[in-house]
Design an enzyme around this catalytic site. Structure first.
Site, PDB file in Angstrom:
ATOM      1  N   LYS A 124      41.027  29.092  34.268  1.00 56.30           N
ATOM      2  CA  LYS A 124      41.932  30.190  33.919  1.00 56.30           C
ATOM      3  C   LYS A 124      43.032  29.738  32.949  1.00 56.30           C
ATOM      4  O   LYS A 124      43.316  28.549  32.837  1.00 56.30           O
ATOM      5  CB  LYS A 124      42.570  30.783  35.192  1.00 56.30           C
ATOM      6  CG  LYS A 124      41.550  31.329  36.187  1.00 56.30           C
ATOM      7  CD  LYS A 124      40.769  32.484  35.612  1.00 56.30           C
ATOM      8  CE  LYS A 124      39.848  33.183  36.582  1.00 56.30           C
ATOM      9  NZ  LYS A 124      38.834  32.390  37.228  1.00 56.30           N
TER      10      LYS A 124
ATOM     11  N   TYR B 231      57.516  28.787  65.033  1.00 52.38           N
ATOM     12  CA  TYR B 231      56.411  29.095  65.949  1.00 52.38           C
ATOM     13  C   TYR B 231      56.420  30.542  66.439  1.00 52.38           C
ATOM     14  O   TYR B 231      55.824  30.859  67.444  1.00 52.38           O
ATOM     15  CB  TYR B 231      56.381  28.106  67.119  1.00 52.38           C
ATOM     16  CG  TYR B 231      55.884  26.743  66.673  1.00 52.38           C
ATOM     17  CD1 TYR B 231      54.613  26.612  66.114  1.00 52.38           C
ATOM     18  CD2 TYR B 231      56.680  25.607  66.772  1.00 52.38           C
ATOM     19  CE1 TYR B 231      54.147  25.383  65.666  1.00 52.38           C
ATOM     20  CE2 TYR B 231      56.229  24.369  66.333  1.00 52.38           C
ATOM     21  CZ  TYR B 231      54.962  24.265  65.780  1.00 52.38           C
ATOM     22  OH  TYR B 231      54.497  23.060  65.338  1.00 52.38           O
TER      23      TYR B 231
HETATM   24  C1  LIG Z   1      37.961  38.803  38.020  1.00 51.41           C
HETATM   25  C2  LIG Z   1      38.053  37.731  39.053  1.00 51.41           C
HETATM   26  N1  LIG Z   1      38.488  38.034  40.279  1.00 51.41           N
HETATM   27  C3  LIG Z   1      38.607  37.119  41.244  1.00 51.41           C
HETATM   28  C4  LIG Z   1      38.274  35.797  41.014  1.00 51.41           C
HETATM   29  C5  LIG Z   1      38.359  34.819  42.118  1.00 51.41           C
HETATM   30  O1  LIG Z   1      39.258  33.809  41.881  1.00 51.41           O
HETATM   31  P1  LIG Z   1      39.084  32.368  42.564  1.00 51.41           P
HETATM   32  O2  LIG Z   1      37.949  31.686  41.869  1.00 51.41           O
HETATM   33  O3  LIG Z   1      40.408  31.724  42.293  1.00 51.41           O
HETATM   34  O4  LIG Z   1      38.841  32.585  43.995  1.00 51.41           O
HETATM   35  C6  LIG Z   1      37.823  35.414  39.748  1.00 51.41           C
HETATM   36  C7  LIG Z   1      37.475  34.013  39.462  1.00 51.41           C
HETATM   37  O5  LIG Z   1      36.905  33.659  38.467  1.00 51.41           O
HETATM   38  C8  LIG Z   1      37.695  36.412  38.745  1.00 51.41           C
HETATM   39  O6  LIG Z   1      37.243  36.107  37.523  1.00 51.41           O
END
Ligand SMILES: Cc1ncc(COP(=O)(O)O)c(C=O)c1O
Length: 406
Positions: free
Chosen positions: A195, A231
């Site tokens: 990302k 807790y």
């Molecule tokens: C559009 C979208 N949503 C959710 C996710 C899930 O993210 P993660 O891989 O961090 O769990 C991704 C991951 O590539 C994604 O591209």
């Protein structure tokens, strides 16, 4: 993917790490504080710092860092009381996690076809999918390109639905003055390694509502309340906390991201102007009101008839062979084995689902099927090139492919 390494060297690598990132990891080790528990009783400097800085960047009142982007969606759904048998309208064109997160909370994803030019959920088709069981719209800003949020929010208001923005591709995207992830009830983010803001595995949840924020925090941190006795657990919940190492890297990467973001935007627009001039090809369009895009990936669609009948697979292989880092797009959710077999989870009634067996037929999702079959994606790091001549090279290769007999 087999890249031609000689040509590949024109395009930047990902991730881009420097001394600040190494120092950040060392700072965590030196602190001997490897995790972040509840504030007041346990420290964890970087998680709290990152949450604050990312919230400020987004213009969100609250931000919680969690284990990953998939869990961010699951926590968001639970915080909105979405569970057994509830229906959630989900864009069909996304990574599996957007749909599987809905299944994870025992709800039913209902897939919606996309817009032929933006590749995002088609707001015109949402309303036909609303039933008495529908509780939310889970829209995805694919590649950081905003969904038509005015239209999505209007439909949600009309039917009393919640809106979750899966902003896993949309760090920094801006629509009509607001960062994506702050327009619906909840915005979710992924910081997975590829990302534009990355720490390996990580995620975040943004929201503007104080009460909802309390709920999100409780669900994400074993049912606790901020500032309360460690807790005390008020709801039976799980542990979705992010660790200090990832948060330290995110703090360091956020600074770099703020510099990279305008570069990506400038370079995508440069390439868009050239790609859109090629007869039979266009770049994923932005809806009116878009000001900036996260551009995690950039989709390009082509008309095979104008490219001597080339297939998508052949197209991106030709680009890869020329050292251009293209890749395939996400197969539409309705077509994935996990949805096609229609089994879902024990005890859940999926009769309202529009997938499984014959319901998963591509003919029920004509636009996304066409987009998926005739497009490929450029990855975000390609747009960090220092010299725009490297983007001219991409255009030259495409023009050459167009001229060739396939
Ligand atoms: C559009 C979208 N949503 C959710 C996710 C899930 O993210 P993660 O891989 O961090 O769990 C991704 C991951 O590539 C994604 O591209």
């Amino acid at each position: 993917m087999a890249f031609n390494q000689e040509a590949r060297k024109h395009f930047p690598e990902w991730p881009q790490l420097d001394k600040d990132d190494y120092d950040a990891v060392k700072a965590v080790l030196d602190s001997k504080q490897l995790w972040c528990g509840a504030p007041a009783t346990h420290k964890g400097e970087f998680v709290w710092r990152f949450q604050k800085e990312f919230a400020e960047f987004l213009g969100a009142r609250h931000c919680f860092a969690v284990t990953n982007g998939t869990h961010a969606i699951e926590v968001a759904l639970m915080a909105l009381d979405i569970g057994l048998g509830d229906e959630v309208i989900v864009s069909d064109y996304t990574f599996v996690a957007t749909g599987s997160a809905v299944v994870a909370v025992n709800a039913v994803p209902v897939f919606c076809d996309v817009h032929a030019r933006t590749f995002n959920i088609d707001e015109v088709k949402i309303e036909a999918l609303v039933t008495k069981k529908t509780k939310a719209i889970l829209c995805v800003h694919l590649g950081g390109v905003p969904c038509d949020m005015d239209a999505v929010m209007a439909i949600a208001r009309r039917h009393g639905l919640k809106v979750i923005e899966d902003s896993s591709h949309a760090h920094g995207s801006k629509y009509k003055g607001k960062r994506l992830g702050t327009i619906g009830d909840i915005g979710t983010f992924s910081f997975q390694a590829s990302k534009v803001l990355a720490c390996g595995e990580g995620g975040a949840i943004a929201c503007m509502d104080d009460k909802l924020a309390e709920k999100i925090y409780g669900i994400a941190d074993a049912g606790r309340k901020v500032g309360d006795y460690f807790y005390n657990h008020y709801i039976p919940s799980s542990n979705y906390r992010l660790g200090e190492f990832q948060a330290a890297i995110l703090c360091s990467q956020l600074k770099k991201f703020k510099e990279q973001h305008p570069v990506r935007n400038k370079n995508v627009e440069y390439l868009r102007a050239k790609i859109d001039k090629i007869d039979g090809m266009f770049m994923q369009e932005k809806p009116a009101g878009t000001e900036e895009c996260g551009y995690y990936v950039v989709g390009v669609k082509f008309d095979p008839a104008k490219f001597n009948g080339i297939t998508k697979e052949k197209f991106y292989k030709r680009l890869n062979d020329a050292g251009i880092p293209t890749d395939d797009c996400y197969p539409p959710l309705h077509s994935l084995a996990c949805f096609k077999d229609g089994k879902g989870k024990k005890g859940v009634d999926y009769s309202g689902a529009n997938w499984g067996g014959e319901k998963s037929d591509d003919r029920n999702f004509p636009v996304v099927t066409d987009v998926f079959n005739h497009s490929f994606e450029f990855p975000q790091e390609m747009f960090l090139v220092k010299d725009q001549k490297d983007l001219d090279y991409v255009v030259d290769v495409i023009v050459k492919i167009k001229e060739d007999k396939q």
